[in-house]
Design a protein around this motif. Sequence first.
Motif, PDB file in Angstrom:
ATOM      1  N   THR A 163       0.726  -1.359  -0.135  1.00  0.00           N
ATOM      2  CA  THR A 163      -0.319  -0.584  -0.121  1.00  0.00           C
ATOM      3  C   THR A 163       0.746   1.659  -0.251  1.00  0.00           C
ATOM      4  O   THR A 163       2.501   1.177   0.364  1.00  0.00           O
ATOM      5  CB  THR A 163      -0.926   0.127   1.487  1.00  0.00           C
ATOM      6  N   ALA A 164       0.739   2.795  -0.072  1.00  0.00           N
ATOM      7  CA  ALA A 164       0.601   3.484   0.201  1.00  0.00           C
ATOM      8  C   ALA A 164       1.025   4.159   1.629  1.00  0.00           C
ATOM      9  O   ALA A 164       1.523   5.055   1.670  1.00  0.00           O
ATOM     10  CB  ALA A 164      -0.346   4.588  -0.557  1.00  0.00           C
ATOM     11  N   PRO A 176       6.347   0.145   3.884  1.00  0.00           N
ATOM     12  CA  PRO A 176       4.593   0.524   3.439  1.00  0.00           C
ATOM     13  C   PRO A 176       4.003  -0.733   3.771  1.00  0.00           C
ATOM     14  O   PRO A 176       4.796  -2.047   4.480  1.00  0.00           O
ATOM     15  CB  PRO A 176       5.148   0.411   1.940  1.00  0.00           C
ATOM     16  N   LEU A 177       2.840  -0.877   4.677  1.00  0.00           N
ATOM     17  CA  LEU A 177       2.358  -1.000   5.145  1.00  0.00           C
ATOM     18  C   LEU A 177       1.465  -2.138   3.474  1.00  0.00           C
ATOM     19  O   LEU A 177       1.681  -2.209   2.728  1.00  0.00           O
ATOM     20  CB  LEU A 177       0.887  -1.132   6.003  1.00  0.00           C
ATOM     21  N   PRO A 212     -10.496  -0.153  -2.886  1.00  0.00           N
ATOM     22  CA  PRO A 212      -8.520  -0.049  -2.831  1.00  0.00           C
ATOM     23  C   PRO A 212      -7.750   0.780  -3.329  1.00  0.00           C
ATOM     24  O   PRO A 212      -6.651   1.382  -2.426  1.00  0.00           O
ATOM     25  CB  PRO A 212      -8.498  -0.649  -4.118  1.00  0.00           C
ATOM     26  N   ALA A 213      -8.369   2.202  -4.112  1.00  0.00           N
ATOM     27  CA  ALA A 213      -7.653   3.433  -4.377  1.00  0.00           C
ATOM     28  C   ALA A 213      -7.309   4.185  -3.628  1.00  0.00           C
ATOM     29  O   ALA A 213      -5.769   4.950  -3.291  1.00  0.00           O
ATOM     30  CB  ALA A 213      -7.970   4.364  -6.000  1.00  0.00           C
ATOM     31  N   LEU A 214      -7.486   3.799  -1.968  1.00  0.00           N
ATOM     32  CA  LEU A 214      -7.741   4.681  -0.958  1.00  0.00           C
ATOM     33  C   LEU A 214      -6.439   4.336  -0.121  1.00  0.00           C
ATOM     34  O   LEU A 214      -6.108   5.111   1.057  1.00  0.00           O
ATOM     35  CB  LEU A 214      -9.113   4.964  -0.097  1.00  0.00           C
ATOM     36  N   LEU A 215      -6.228   2.842  -0.259  1.00  0.00           N
ATOM     37  CA  LEU A 215      -4.668   2.405   0.051  1.00  0.00           C
ATOM     38  C   LEU A 215      -3.357   2.736  -0.695  1.00  0.00           C
ATOM     39  O   LEU A 215      -2.869   2.225  -0.626  1.00  0.00           O
ATOM     40  CB  LEU A 215      -5.003   1.287   0.479  1.00  0.00           C
ATOM     41  N   GLY A 216      -3.675   2.972  -1.826  1.00  0.00           N
ATOM     42  CA  GLY A 216      -2.533   2.885  -3.003  1.00  0.00           C
ATOM     43  C   GLY A 216      -2.844   1.947  -4.356  1.00  0.00           C
ATOM     44  O   GLY A 216      -1.894   1.655  -4.945  1.00  0.00           O
ATOM     45  N   ILE A 217      -3.536   1.205  -4.058  1.00  0.00           N
ATOM     46  CA  ILE A 217      -3.687  -0.026  -4.607  1.00  0.00           C
ATOM     47  C   ILE A 217      -4.571  -0.121  -6.058  1.00  0.00           C
ATOM     48  O   ILE A 217      -6.072   0.692  -6.195  1.00  0.00           O
ATOM     49  CB  ILE A 217      -4.469  -1.228  -4.007  1.00  0.00           C
ATOM     50  N   LYS A 218      -3.492   0.075  -6.750  1.00  0.00           N
ATOM     51  CA  LYS A 218      -4.407   0.211  -8.579  1.00  0.00           C
ATOM     52  C   LYS A 218      -5.327  -0.759  -8.742  1.00  0.00           C
ATOM     53  O   LYS A 218      -5.801  -0.359  -9.560  1.00  0.00           O
ATOM     54  CB  LYS A 218      -2.620   0.971  -9.357  1.00  0.00           C
TER      55      LYS A 218
END
Length: 451
Positions: A163-164, A176-177, A212-218
Amino acid sequence: MHQVHNLNRLSPAELRLLIRQNHPRIRTTTGLAPGYQQANVVVLPNHLADDFEGFCHCNPAPLPLLYRSQPGETSCDPLAKSADIRSDVSEYCVYEDGRLVKAVSSLQSYSSQSRTASEQHGPPADMVTFYLGCSFGFEGKLQEAGIPVRNVEQGRNVSMYRTAVGCVPLGVFSCPLVVTMRPVPVGLLGPAVEATHLNPLAHGAPVHVGEPALLGIKDLSTPHYGDPVELQPGDVPVFWACGVTAIEAILSSKPSLAFSHSPGCMFLTDVPDSPPPSSSVSPDPELSPLCFQVSHNPLLYSLVSRAAVGKIRQLERIITDDPGQRGIRALFVQDELLHACLALSHSSSVAITTGFPTHYMHSPPDETDGPPGAIAMATMLLSLGKQVTLLTDSRAVDMNRALVDEAVRKGVLKAAIPLVTFEDRGPDSALHFLCHHGDPSKPRSDDECRW
């Protein structure tokens, strides 16, 4: 699947023996040993052990520490009798200078020059093994609650994503987590949260529910570790902290030699996945989390303790008290305050709308206590680390700018906050004002308050 069902009936000790014998029927341990904790495994040089233990304590959600070995210790009696960490994991990863160099089925060949010929081979004698809780340890509880575990249903390893979100750094460890994702039917989100909350040694409640994008997952279809798991109609992606975060810690700290389990190939412990009924430690029901939807686009759910929900609802009842008979009750919407609080808690930037003139032809327009209230709200949000912008119309801009300047002079605000105006110039004016280039996926502020 018949073979998997047979394996499910075996005890952790029986499964460890099969793994030790390199049994071809066992690859990953997802779905195995239901009712027992599973463990991530990390083996590090002794000089890094204290820092890594501190790193675990700073990040208990992804790295719940079950046991730290003595240097060179290959057993872990508090977790499993007669276990041997050199051979009781189906696949290990070997790292040199922070690079994954190979995967092996045993660590027996890695010996230290400091060992005598009579000593057993294994990880070097100056290395320390860490056993960390794993989310496979709560999959049995999910199934008991009637919640489908899609990765088990689909015969796949769980999906894991970098994640971001950064972990709390300590010493040489900063990374990163990593999270796992399990699709959960929308109607079963509450039971899924409750079932996993009760097992903090297996990462506890989810860290994120929704987009998912809120965690940086594309892209959910391309996990960084594990296999892609398909969502079924009506499923919501739910993310739990993951012990593979420890592998990211290895990669970033670059020890000369380190080992870990291969993601999904866990160490099976003899520790039950929940405390026995006679345990003196009982969970506080007031701290159990409830799950509420915060937004539809992006999709976001939030967790909040039962106690906090009760206090906010009590405050909401107080707010609706209407001794002046002004009709406030007609404006009441159940849990609107709760949803507003949750939305604010997730926001990093907030726009406060103020300026509702009662006599807009006056100069300045007659006002209520709205603008001073907006200033008070801004100070509260700023103290919580939010970015704040005041939003008004052109008729009230001079008055609000004067209020902001006075608040700065009197020390209510440490510095002036942005003040912007909005004018309606057509049907898309609001969309272009609130979002970059009118794109709803690119809001200028995470949330908006009206005062």
